[in-house]
Design a protein around this motif. Structure first.
Motif, PDB file in Angstrom:
ATOM      1  N   HIS A 272      22.342 -20.039  14.387  1.00  0.00           N
ATOM      2  CA  HIS A 272      22.900 -21.058  13.503  1.00  0.00           C
ATOM      3  C   HIS A 272      22.133 -22.369  13.618  1.00  0.00           C
ATOM      4  CE1 HIS A 272      26.768 -19.460  11.774  1.00  0.00           C
ATOM      5  NE2 HIS A 272      26.478 -18.486  12.632  1.00  0.00           N
ATOM      6  N   GLN A 273      21.717 -22.712  14.820  1.00  0.00           N
ATOM      7  CA  GLN A 273      20.941 -23.944  14.990  1.00  0.00           C
ATOM      8  C   GLN A 273      19.596 -23.843  14.284  1.00  0.00           C
ATOM      9  OE1 GLN A 273      21.008 -24.198  19.279  1.00  0.00           O
ATOM     10  NE2 GLN A 273      22.754 -25.611  19.285  1.00  0.00           N
ATOM     11  N   ASP A 274      18.957 -22.665  14.376  1.00  0.00           N
ATOM     12  CA  ASP A 274      17.672 -22.459  13.689  1.00  0.00           C
ATOM     13  C   ASP A 274      17.838 -22.533  12.174  1.00  0.00           C
ATOM     14  OD1 ASP A 274      16.369 -22.144  16.086  1.00  0.00           O
ATOM     15  OD2 ASP A 274      16.347 -19.948  16.023  1.00  0.00           O
TER      16      ASP A 274
ATOM     17  N   ARG B 147      19.804 -24.347  10.581  1.00  0.00           N
ATOM     18  CA  ARG B 147      20.037 -25.728  10.152  1.00  0.00           C
ATOM     19  C   ARG B 147      18.768 -26.565  10.183  1.00  0.00           C
ATOM     20  NH1 ARG B 147      25.891 -28.016  12.175  1.00  0.00           N
ATOM     21  NH2 ARG B 147      27.177 -26.387  11.206  1.00  0.00           N
ATOM     22  N   LYS B 148      17.713 -26.045  10.787  1.00  0.00           N
ATOM     23  CA  LYS B 148      16.463 -26.821  10.883  1.00  0.00           C
ATOM     24  C   LYS B 148      15.751 -26.879   9.541  1.00  0.00           C
ATOM     25  CE  LYS B 148      15.732 -25.836  15.781  1.00  0.00           C
ATOM     26  NZ  LYS B 148      14.878 -25.148  16.764  1.00  0.00           N
TER      27      LYS B 148
ATOM     28  N   LYS C 242      23.154 -15.508  11.897  1.00  0.00           N
ATOM     29  CA  LYS C 242      23.480 -16.789  11.256  1.00  0.00           C
ATOM     30  C   LYS C 242      24.608 -16.655  10.246  1.00  0.00           C
ATOM     31  CE  LYS C 242      19.893 -16.413   7.685  1.00  0.00           C
ATOM     32  NZ  LYS C 242      20.805 -16.097   6.596  1.00  0.00           N
TER      33      LYS C 242
END
Length: 272
Positions: free
Chosen positions: A267-269, A271-272, A4
């Motif tokens: 990176h998506q994780d 942002r959660k 990340k």
């Protein structure tokens, strides 16, 4: 390892991102769009020239291109760095290559490559990498802005020629590297993909600890050693293991894309 934290990713082309058939991985455009949406910069670090790299990625003008092994760098379509060879130097290289090796020299000008008329039999090979190509009878007399001399060795003896002729003759005053079984590149002193990555690091204000790179052979060595997340594809050249901390699948198994998916997911994780 914390993917990340990755903010910039660069990959070599031949035998790394490209398959052995010379094709890009399927759905690569979608990954590049995802990376851009996540704020992750993506770059190509190649021995190929800028004009060829631009042709290969027509949809993605915002890529960073580290071309000619770092001798020319563009970001979002603008050249941010170029390093030229002296005219006398590249003319001497052409003479040495022609007289003392079984290779064919190409002068890599900023606007196109120039080869000897006697080597027109290799036109299709040259043009795969150098989309702007011309031939002339007396190659050693050409004069213009050039940042690299490359050698095509149809007998596949690049390491032997490098060890016997190129390194002893030009290694002290220039950057020279084997870039594949049939290719050797000679650049200005201090120019390699590692210095290219550091130039991008300074331009984008992204620390090399937040950079990732992929490669397979010796012209990738400095780049892989420069960044924190250096990956070798499984089909890497013998002797490259010391330069990279991480491994991924082969180019034919889309090893680069496998790691890109991991970065995107991380990176998506986050942002959660």
């Amino acid at each position: 390892m914390s993917l990340k934290d990755v903010k910039f990713i660069a990959t070599d082309m031949d035998h790394t991102l490209l398959t052995e058939a010379g094709t890009l991985p399927p759905h690569l455009d979608e990954r590049l769009d995802q990376l851009e949406a996540l704020g992750i910069q993506f770059g190509i670090a190649s021995g190929r020239p800028l004009y060829t790299l631009r042709d290969l990625f027509p949809r993605h003008e915002r890529l960073t291109l580290i071309a000619d092994n770092g001798a020319a760098i563009s970001h979002h379509g603008q050249i941010i760095s170029k390093t030229l060879l002296p005219q006398a130097a590249y003319q001497a290289m052409v003479k040495t290559i022609s007289e003392e090796t079984d290779g064919s020299p190409l002068i890599c000008g900023l606007d196109g490559a120039i080869a000897a008329t006697a080597d027109q039999q290799y036109d299709s090979v040259f043009r795969e990498f150098y989309h702007q190509l011309s031939f002339r009878d007396d190659l050693a007399s050409w004069a213009g802005e050039a940042n690299k001399v490359t050698i095509y060795l149809p007998n596949g003896d690049s390491q032997k020629v490098y060890d016997a002729v190129i390194a002893p003759r030009f290694g002290a005053d220039f950057s020279a590297a084997v870039s594949g079984p049939v290719w050797i590149d000679i650049m200005p002193k201090g120019v390699d993909k590692g210095t290219g990555m550091r130039a991008v690091s300074q331009h984008l204000h992204i620390a090399t600890d937040d950079m990732m790179a992929f490669g397979d052979t010796f012209n990738d060595a400095e780049m892989l050693a420069t960044v924190k997340y250096g990956y070798l594809v499984a089909n890497h050249a013998e002797g490259m293991a010391q330069y990279a901390r991480y491994r991924t699948a082969s180019n034919d198994d889309y090893g680069v894309v496998q790691v890109l998916d991991q970065v995107i997911a991380a990176h998506q994780d986050a942002r959660k």
